[in-house]
Design an enzyme around this catalytic site. Sequence first.
Site, mmCIF file in Angstrom:
data_model
loop_
_atom_site.group_PDB
_atom_site.id
_atom_site.type_symbol
_atom_site.label_atom_id
_atom_site.label_comp_id
_atom_site.label_asym_id
_atom_site.label_seq_id
_atom_site.Cartn_x
_atom_site.Cartn_y
_atom_site.Cartn_z
ATOM 1 N N SER A 91 39.085 26.236 16.604
ATOM 2 C CA SER A 91 38.485 25.544 15.457
ATOM 3 C C SER A 91 39.183 24.236 15.163
ATOM 4 C CB SER A 91 38.613 26.462 14.241
ATOM 5 O OG SER A 91 38.284 25.774 13.065
ATOM 6 N N TYR A 136 43.777 30.727 8.234
ATOM 7 C CA TYR A 136 42.762 30.874 9.283
ATOM 8 C C TYR A 136 43.052 29.912 10.449
ATOM 9 C CZ TYR A 136 38.463 29.810 11.708
ATOM 10 O OH TYR A 136 37.545 29.540 12.689
ATOM 11 N N LYS A 146 44.231 30.499 14.628
ATOM 12 C CA LYS A 146 43.604 29.901 15.821
ATOM 13 C C LYS A 146 44.647 29.145 16.646
ATOM 14 C CE LYS A 146 39.347 31.258 15.186
ATOM 15 N NZ LYS A 146 38.666 32.152 16.125
#
Length: 321
Positions: free
Chosen positions: A116, A140, A144
């Site tokens: 991402s 988050y 990643k």
Amino acid sequence: MKVLVIGGAGYIGSHVCLEMMEAGHEVVVYDNLSSGLRENLFEGERFIEGDIMDAERLAGAMSEGFDGVVHLAAFKAAGESMTAPEKYARNNISGTVNILNAMCGAGVGRFVFSSSAAVYGEPAYLPVDEKHPTVPENFYGFTKLEIERLLGWYDRLKGLRYSALRYFNAAGYDVRGRVRGLERNPANLLPVIMETAAGMRPELRVFGNDYATKDGTGVRDYVHVNDLAAAHVAALERMERADESLVVNLGSEEGLSVLEILEAARRITGKPVPATIEGRRPGDPARLVASSALAAEKLGWKARYSDVDTLVETSWKVYER
Ligand code: WQD
């Protein structure tokens, strides 16, 4: 190739499966249906219901042998990751470790990873290329980035080749109308606008109109989900030819504001789509736009369906019913 698509019943995963099959590859889906949907499973693919936290089941599935694995089974709500980091650490990090270890055990050596733009954090310059510093603003994004780092080590120590695809803002629905599943409780801009147009929620809340952007609202790089899907196929096929891992941005290189999307949605749907202006959402940068030059060079990839009208029209076809 025979491909295991983990998270293949999800929003992006379902589009990836269609694109893989269209390119002539054999698809097996592994999904726990926690956010994935049965209606996102298609004729021609095999389905294994399973969780990535279930290392044994995963190893069992992997043992039949695959030419490649695509992994899109992750939690993706940046806001939630700040209040429930353990959930994100467990699923997004430990779950991926389970997948990588199952691959090593079964001798499966090609991995396409759903990464991402969240790995970059607040942009220091635009457009954001892959050399941009990686300082995630939320947990988050950290998960990643952490997996990308793990992948570097598995590449070096185990010879596992990977393509980490850093998506910008995924949006839209299959241009041929084959994917019909609606995301449950969406928080992203386009599905929220669509739910408003369809009467499923009363209004769009616009998070800030005092940014230093063309119209004061946040600008993002929206990339159509069919374009994303095509990049997964290109990445997998490239790893068959070139024995080399890759980290690459996937964006349209165009910045669209909240109001531009809202106006396009009002025009295309013919619905009023009520909106109220609210305060800024914490952690939101003013603008985020990708450079996808590396994807063009390495994958021969370019966004084809990521213009605002196609993003809105393909979404509306699904929400309209
Ligand atoms: C887009 C724009 C909002 C909702 C997130 C994650 C990111 C990535 C993609 C997974 C912003 C505005 C939104 C609303 C609004 N996820 N907005 N009202 O925040 O750019 O990125 O999804 O990889 O990690 O953070 O996407 O769709 O939430 O917002 O005004 O109800 O729309 O402020 O300018 P975002 P988004």
